[in-house]
Design a protein around this motif. Structure first.
Motif, mmCIF file in Angstrom:
data_model
loop_
_atom_site.group_PDB
_atom_site.id
_atom_site.type_symbol
_atom_site.label_atom_id
_atom_site.label_comp_id
_atom_site.label_asym_id
_atom_site.label_seq_id
_atom_site.Cartn_x
_atom_site.Cartn_y
_atom_site.Cartn_z
ATOM 1 N N GLU A 90 0.860 -1.174 0.000
ATOM 2 C CA GLU A 90 0.000 0.000 0.000
ATOM 3 C C GLU A 90 0.901 1.229 0.000
ATOM 4 N N ALA A 91 0.312 2.382 0.029
ATOM 5 C CA ALA A 91 1.084 3.617 -0.068
ATOM 6 C C ALA A 91 2.112 3.753 1.043
ATOM 7 N N THR A 92 1.773 3.335 2.260
ATOM 8 C CA THR A 92 2.701 3.552 3.366
ATOM 9 C C THR A 92 3.226 2.284 4.006
ATOM 10 N N GLU A 93 2.649 1.126 3.684
ATOM 11 C CA GLU A 93 3.130 -0.078 4.346
ATOM 12 C C GLU A 93 3.152 -1.259 3.393
ATOM 13 N N ALA A 94 4.038 -2.195 3.664
ATOM 14 C CA ALA A 94 4.125 -3.427 2.892
ATOM 15 C C ALA A 94 3.834 -4.579 3.836
ATOM 16 N N THR A 95 2.997 -5.499 3.412
ATOM 17 C CA THR A 95 2.610 -6.620 4.250
ATOM 18 C C THR A 95 2.965 -7.911 3.533
ATOM 19 N N GLU A 96 3.511 -8.847 4.256
ATOM 20 C CA GLU A 96 3.830 -10.155 3.683
ATOM 21 C C GLU A 96 2.975 -11.196 4.383
ATOM 22 N N VAL A 97 2.241 -11.959 3.607
ATOM 23 C CA VAL A 97 1.381 -12.998 4.142
ATOM 24 C C VAL A 97 1.917 -14.330 3.651
ATOM 25 N N VAL A 98 2.107 -15.267 4.566
ATOM 26 C CA VAL A 98 2.571 -16.591 4.203
ATOM 27 C C VAL A 98 1.419 -17.560 4.414
ATOM 28 N N ALA A 99 0.972 -18.195 3.353
ATOM 29 C CA ALA A 99 -0.112 -19.169 3.447
ATOM 30 C C ALA A 99 0.448 -20.547 3.131
ATOM 31 N N THR A 100 0.117 -21.515 3.944
ATOM 32 C CA THR A 100 0.594 -22.866 3.714
ATOM 33 C C THR A 100 -0.563 -23.752 3.297
ATOM 34 N N GLN A 101 -0.237 -24.934 2.857
ATOM 35 C CA GLN A 101 -1.228 -25.863 2.364
ATOM 36 C C GLN A 101 -2.252 -26.224 3.431
ATOM 37 N N ASP A 102 -1.876 -26.228 4.691
ATOM 38 C CA ASP A 102 -2.796 -26.598 5.759
ATOM 39 C C ASP A 102 -3.525 -25.386 6.354
ATOM 40 N N ASP A 103 -3.563 -24.267 5.640
ATOM 41 C CA ASP A 103 -4.308 -23.062 5.989
ATOM 42 C C ASP A 103 -3.833 -22.361 7.255
ATOM 43 N N PHE A 104 -2.604 -22.543 7.648
ATOM 44 C CA PHE A 104 -2.037 -21.813 8.775
ATOM 45 C C PHE A 104 -1.225 -20.645 8.231
ATOM 46 N N SER A 105 -1.339 -19.492 8.863
ATOM 47 C CA SER A 105 -0.575 -18.307 8.490
ATOM 48 C C SER A 105 0.351 -17.946 9.638
ATOM 49 N N GLU A 106 1.555 -17.518 9.308
ATOM 50 C CA GLU A 106 2.544 -17.210 10.333
ATOM 51 C C GLU A 106 2.161 -15.957 11.106
ATOM 52 N N VAL A 107 2.359 -16.014 12.417
ATOM 53 C CA VAL A 107 2.161 -14.866 13.307
ATOM 54 C C VAL A 107 3.391 -14.744 14.193
ATOM 55 N N SER A 108 3.568 -13.600 14.801
ATOM 56 C CA SER A 108 4.703 -13.438 15.708
ATOM 57 C C SER A 108 4.372 -14.081 17.058
ATOM 58 N N SER A 109 5.387 -14.423 17.791
ATOM 59 C CA SER A 109 5.205 -15.049 19.102
ATOM 60 C C SER A 109 4.467 -14.124 20.072
ATOM 61 N N GLU A 110 4.613 -12.820 19.885
ATOM 62 C CA GLU A 110 3.940 -11.853 20.748
ATOM 63 C C GLU A 110 2.424 -11.862 20.544
ATOM 64 N N GLU A 111 1.962 -12.343 19.390
ATOM 65 C CA GLU A 111 0.535 -12.373 19.089
ATOM 66 C C GLU A 111 -0.175 -13.613 19.651
ATOM 67 N N LEU A 112 0.583 -14.527 20.230
ATOM 68 C CA LEU A 112 -0.020 -15.736 20.792
ATOM 69 C C LEU A 112 -0.804 -15.415 22.057
ATOM 70 N N PRO A 113 -1.942 -16.070 22.266
ATOM 71 C CA PRO A 113 -2.679 -15.869 23.513
ATOM 72 C C PRO A 113 -1.860 -16.332 24.715
ATOM 73 N N GLU A 114 -2.092 -15.697 25.850
ATOM 74 C CA GLU A 114 -1.380 -16.037 27.088
ATOM 75 C C GLU A 114 -1.577 -17.507 27.448
ATOM 76 N N ALA A 115 -2.770 -18.052 27.185
ATOM 77 C CA ALA A 115 -3.051 -19.452 27.518
ATOM 78 C C ALA A 115 -2.144 -20.408 26.738
ATOM 79 N N VAL A 116 -1.832 -20.067 25.496
ATOM 80 C CA VAL A 116 -0.979 -20.929 24.670
ATOM 81 C C VAL A 116 0.466 -20.883 25.168
#
Length: 105
Positions: free
Chosen positions: A30-56
């Motif tokens: 986009e005009a101000t930001e670039a986003t990279e999305v990784v999609a795998t065959q099993d429909d999981f997308s990568e997230v950072s460890s900081e985005e994990l719920p506390e329970a996990v």
């Protein structure tokens, strides 16, 4: 002889049935930001460890105290795929729901 030939065909066919996981990388700019999305065959997308719920993260700490989370992925069902490594050098993949319950995949 015919049975041996047919058995060999099935053996070779069964080995090729186990395909590697396909990874597709999609980049959106986009005009101000670039986003990279990784999609795998099993429909999981990568997230950072900081985005994990506390329970996990608490479940990993409780059940695998020497583990560190190397990569984390999530899907639309709020399930998490965690690639972890232990202090002794072993590594593995764990699956958990958003409440920190382990899932067998």
């Amino acid at each position: 002889m015919k049975k041996i030939f047919i058995t060999a065909i099935f053996a070779i066919g069964s080995l090729s049935a186990f395909a590697q996981e396909e990874v597709t990388v999609i980049e959106t700019t986009e005009a101000t930001e670039a986003t990279e999305v990784v999609a795998t065959q099993d429909d999981f997308s990568e997230v950072s460890s900081e985005e994990l719920p506390e329970a996990v993260t608490a479940a990993v700490s409780k059940n695998y105290p020497t583990a560190s989370i190397d990569k984390a992925y999530t899907n639309e069902a709020n399930q998490f795929k965690l690639e972890v490594s232990l202090e002794d050098g072993t590594a593995g993949t764990l699956y958990a729901d958003e409440n920190g319950n382990w899932i067998e995949m």
